[in-house]
Design a protein around this motif. Sequence first.
Motif, PDB file in Angstrom:
ATOM      1  N   TYR A  22      42.406  49.332  49.320  1.00 51.55           N
ATOM      2  CA  TYR A  22      44.007  48.781  49.591  1.00 51.55           C
ATOM      3  C   TYR A  22      44.223  47.940  48.620  1.00 51.55           C
ATOM      4  O   TYR A  22      45.536  47.767  48.364  1.00 51.55           O
ATOM      5  CB  TYR A  22      43.729  47.949  51.100  1.00 51.55           C
ATOM      6  N   ALA A  23      43.484  47.060  48.135  1.00 54.53           N
ATOM      7  CA  ALA A  23      43.622  45.936  47.100  1.00 54.53           C
ATOM      8  C   ALA A  23      44.181  46.776  45.906  1.00 54.53           C
ATOM      9  O   ALA A  23      44.921  46.385  44.947  1.00 54.53           O
ATOM     10  CB  ALA A  23      42.705  45.189  46.627  1.00 54.53           C
ATOM     11  N   SER A  24      43.483  47.978  45.568  1.00 55.05           N
ATOM     12  CA  SER A  24      43.853  48.671  44.319  1.00 55.05           C
ATOM     13  C   SER A  24      45.247  49.274  44.215  1.00 55.05           C
ATOM     14  O   SER A  24      45.745  49.568  43.452  1.00 55.05           O
ATOM     15  CB  SER A  24      42.551  49.646  44.044  1.00 55.05           C
ATOM     16  N   GLN A  25      45.739  49.361  45.563  1.00 53.99           N
ATOM     17  CA  GLN A  25      46.973  50.132  45.505  1.00 53.99           C
ATOM     18  C   GLN A  25      48.110  49.091  45.997  1.00 53.99           C
ATOM     19  O   GLN A  25      49.290  49.506  46.057  1.00 53.99           O
ATOM     20  CB  GLN A  25      47.094  51.237  46.926  1.00 53.99           C
ATOM     21  N   HIS A  26      47.996  48.030  46.237  1.00 52.63           N
ATOM     22  CA  HIS A  26      48.709  46.858  46.492  1.00 52.63           C
ATOM     23  C   HIS A  26      48.782  45.537  45.770  1.00 52.63           C
ATOM     24  O   HIS A  26      47.733  44.806  45.792  1.00 52.63           O
ATOM     25  CB  HIS A  26      48.744  46.440  48.160  1.00 52.63           C
ATOM     26  N   PRO A  27      49.678  45.313  45.011  1.00 51.66           N
ATOM     27  CA  PRO A  27      49.667  44.105  43.900  1.00 51.66           C
ATOM     28  C   PRO A  27      49.480  42.926  44.915  1.00 51.66           C
ATOM     29  O   PRO A  27      49.974  42.836  46.041  1.00 51.66           O
ATOM     30  CB  PRO A  27      50.884  44.206  43.135  1.00 51.66           C
ATOM     31  N   HIS A  28      48.966  41.866  44.254  1.00 49.63           N
ATOM     32  CA  HIS A  28      48.824  40.583  44.948  1.00 49.63           C
ATOM     33  C   HIS A  28      48.039  40.521  46.241  1.00 49.63           C
ATOM     34  O   HIS A  28      48.196  39.714  47.002  1.00 49.63           O
ATOM     35  CB  HIS A  28      50.163  40.042  45.269  1.00 49.63           C
ATOM     36  N   THR A  29      47.009  41.436  46.194  1.00 46.79           N
ATOM     37  CA  THR A  29      45.966  41.398  47.261  1.00 46.79           C
ATOM     38  C   THR A  29      44.795  40.683  46.654  1.00 46.79           C
ATOM     39  O   THR A  29      44.432  41.058  45.639  1.00 46.79           O
ATOM     40  CB  THR A  29      46.009  42.803  47.973  1.00 46.79           C
ATOM     41  N   PHE A  30      44.243  40.026  47.695  1.00 45.09           N
ATOM     42  CA  PHE A  30      43.243  39.202  47.292  1.00 45.09           C
ATOM     43  C   PHE A  30      41.874  39.591  48.365  1.00 45.09           C
ATOM     44  O   PHE A  30      42.391  39.469  49.722  1.00 45.09           O
ATOM     45  CB  PHE A  30      43.443  37.747  47.334  1.00 45.09           C
ATOM     46  N   ILE A  31      40.873  39.863  48.237  1.00 48.07           N
ATOM     47  CA  ILE A  31      39.692  40.017  49.117  1.00 48.07           C
ATOM     48  C   ILE A  31      38.882  38.656  49.270  1.00 48.07           C
ATOM     49  O   ILE A  31      38.296  38.547  48.258  1.00 48.07           O
ATOM     50  CB  ILE A  31      38.987  41.205  48.865  1.00 48.07           C
ATOM     51  N   VAL A  32      38.539  38.131  50.431  1.00 47.20           N
ATOM     52  CA  VAL A  32      37.740  37.054  50.619  1.00 47.20           C
ATOM     53  C   VAL A  32      36.559  37.806  51.477  1.00 47.20           C
ATOM     54  O   VAL A  32      36.648  38.310  52.571  1.00 47.20           O
ATOM     55  CB  VAL A  32      38.382  36.073  51.288  1.00 47.20           C
ATOM     56  N   SER A  33      35.356  38.070  50.648  1.00 50.46           N
ATOM     57  CA  SER A  33      34.410  38.581  51.308  1.00 50.46           C
ATOM     58  C   SER A  33      33.085  37.951  51.628  1.00 50.46           C
ATOM     59  O   SER A  33      32.836  37.083  50.688  1.00 50.46           O
ATOM     60  CB  SER A  33      33.899  39.888  50.469  1.00 50.46           C
ATOM     61  N   SER A  34      32.780  37.815  52.943  1.00 49.79           N
ATOM     62  CA  SER A  34      31.399  37.051  53.184  1.00 49.79           C
ATOM     63  C   SER A  34      30.078  37.683  52.297  1.00 49.79           C
ATOM     64  O   SER A  34      29.492  36.601  51.976  1.00 49.79           O
ATOM     65  CB  SER A  34      31.025  36.991  54.478  1.00 49.79           C
ATOM     66  N   ASP A  35      30.058  38.783  52.232  1.00 48.56           N
ATOM     67  CA  ASP A  35      29.094  39.188  51.547  1.00 48.56           C
ATOM     68  C   ASP A  35      29.042  38.796  50.007  1.00 48.56           C
ATOM     69  O   ASP A  35      27.971  38.360  49.469  1.00 48.56           O
ATOM     70  CB  ASP A  35      28.916  40.940  51.312  1.00 48.56           C
ATOM     71  N   GLU A  36      30.121  38.999  49.432  1.00 44.62           N
ATOM     72  CA  GLU A  36      30.219  38.497  47.881  1.00 44.62           C
ATOM     73  C   GLU A  36      30.163  37.076  47.640  1.00 44.62           C
ATOM     74  O   GLU A  36      29.440  36.666  47.104  1.00 44.62           O
ATOM     75  CB  GLU A  36      31.411  39.075  47.523  1.00 44.62           C
ATOM     76  N   LEU A  37      30.482  36.367  48.598  1.00 45.47           N
ATOM     77  CA  LEU A  37      30.396  34.835  48.633  1.00 45.47           C
ATOM     78  C   LEU A  37      28.905  34.359  48.772  1.00 45.47           C
ATOM     79  O   LEU A  37      28.402  33.468  48.006  1.00 45.47           O
ATOM     80  CB  LEU A  37      30.986  34.158  49.667  1.00 45.47           C
ATOM     81  N   ARG A  38      28.126  35.016  49.882  1.00 53.30           N
ATOM     82  CA  ARG A  38      26.935  34.940  50.041  1.00 53.30           C
ATOM     83  C   ARG A  38      25.869  35.264  48.617  1.00 53.30           C
ATOM     84  O   ARG A  38      25.273  34.464  48.310  1.00 53.30           O
ATOM     85  CB  ARG A  38      26.476  35.750  51.161  1.00 53.30           C
ATOM     86  N   LYS A  39      26.256  36.382  48.142  1.00 51.49           N
ATOM     87  CA  LYS A  39      25.535  36.741  46.799  1.00 51.49           C
ATOM     88  C   LYS A  39      25.742  35.741  45.719  1.00 51.49           C
ATOM     89  O   LYS A  39      24.945  35.238  44.900  1.00 51.49           O
ATOM     90  CB  LYS A  39      26.248  38.037  46.511  1.00 51.49           C
ATOM     91  N   VAL A  40      27.272  35.092  45.626  1.00 47.30           N
ATOM     92  CA  VAL A  40      27.487  34.279  44.410  1.00 47.30           C
ATOM     93  C   VAL A  40      26.578  32.891  44.870  1.00 47.30           C
ATOM     94  O   VAL A  40      26.083  32.252  44.041  1.00 47.30           O
ATOM     95  CB  VAL A  40      29.126  34.096  44.538  1.00 47.30           C
ATOM     96  N   MET A  41      26.677  32.560  46.174  1.00 45.68           N
ATOM     97  CA  MET A  41      26.185  31.204  46.352  1.00 45.68           C
ATOM     98  C   MET A  41      24.493  31.343  46.526  1.00 45.68           C
ATOM     99  O   MET A  41      23.962  30.260  46.305  1.00 45.68           O
ATOM    100  CB  MET A  41      26.485  31.025  47.814  1.00 45.68           C
ATOM    101  N   THR A  42      23.909  32.553  46.819  1.00 41.44           N
ATOM    102  CA  THR A  42      22.648  32.353  46.933  1.00 41.44           C
ATOM    103  C   THR A  42      22.002  33.343  46.063  1.00 41.44           C
ATOM    104  O   THR A  42      20.569  33.561  45.721  1.00 41.44           O
ATOM    105  CB  THR A  42      22.292  32.617  48.524  1.00 41.44           C
TER     106      THR A  42
END
Length: 153
Positions: A22-42
């Motif tokens: 979806y984000a690749s097809q719609h400009p100005h779209t941001f994804i907030v991902s619990s998985d990715e945040l968890r990976k960054v934080m831990t």
Amino acid sequence: MKTFILLCGLPGVGKSTYAKKYASQHPHTFIVSSDELRKVMTGDYQNFSMDIKMWARFYELISKFRDIYDDSTVIADATNLKNEFRLKYAFIPGFDRKILLEFKKPMEVILRQNLNRDVARIVPPEIIEKLALTYEEPSREVLEAYDELRIIN
């Protein structure tokens, strides 16, 4: 128009894949991902030791990304299996439109898709089956809090 899209469904059902496409097809779209945040934080997708801070940051980023553009779309990518979480996010102010995407697939498809993920993101099948028992269908209150419900099969 500022749009909020809340994803809900079991691990492995295709939420992140949908969000990225979806984000690749719609400009100005941001994804907030619990998985990715968890990976960054831990450093690990499966390390839940900092989840209190992770969820606070998750919520914070939704508002931050909302305000970047006049037509920002923010996708909240997490399981959101319970109505209490769906309601919490429905009442974040500042969005003109709120969409709930409910991902539903047969368990055998979910388990197969889960095994096709990057090895660090694979969730043990018994955990997925346990989470399935806690899944709540969207309540009337949840449905009224969102402008639209879309079911993704």
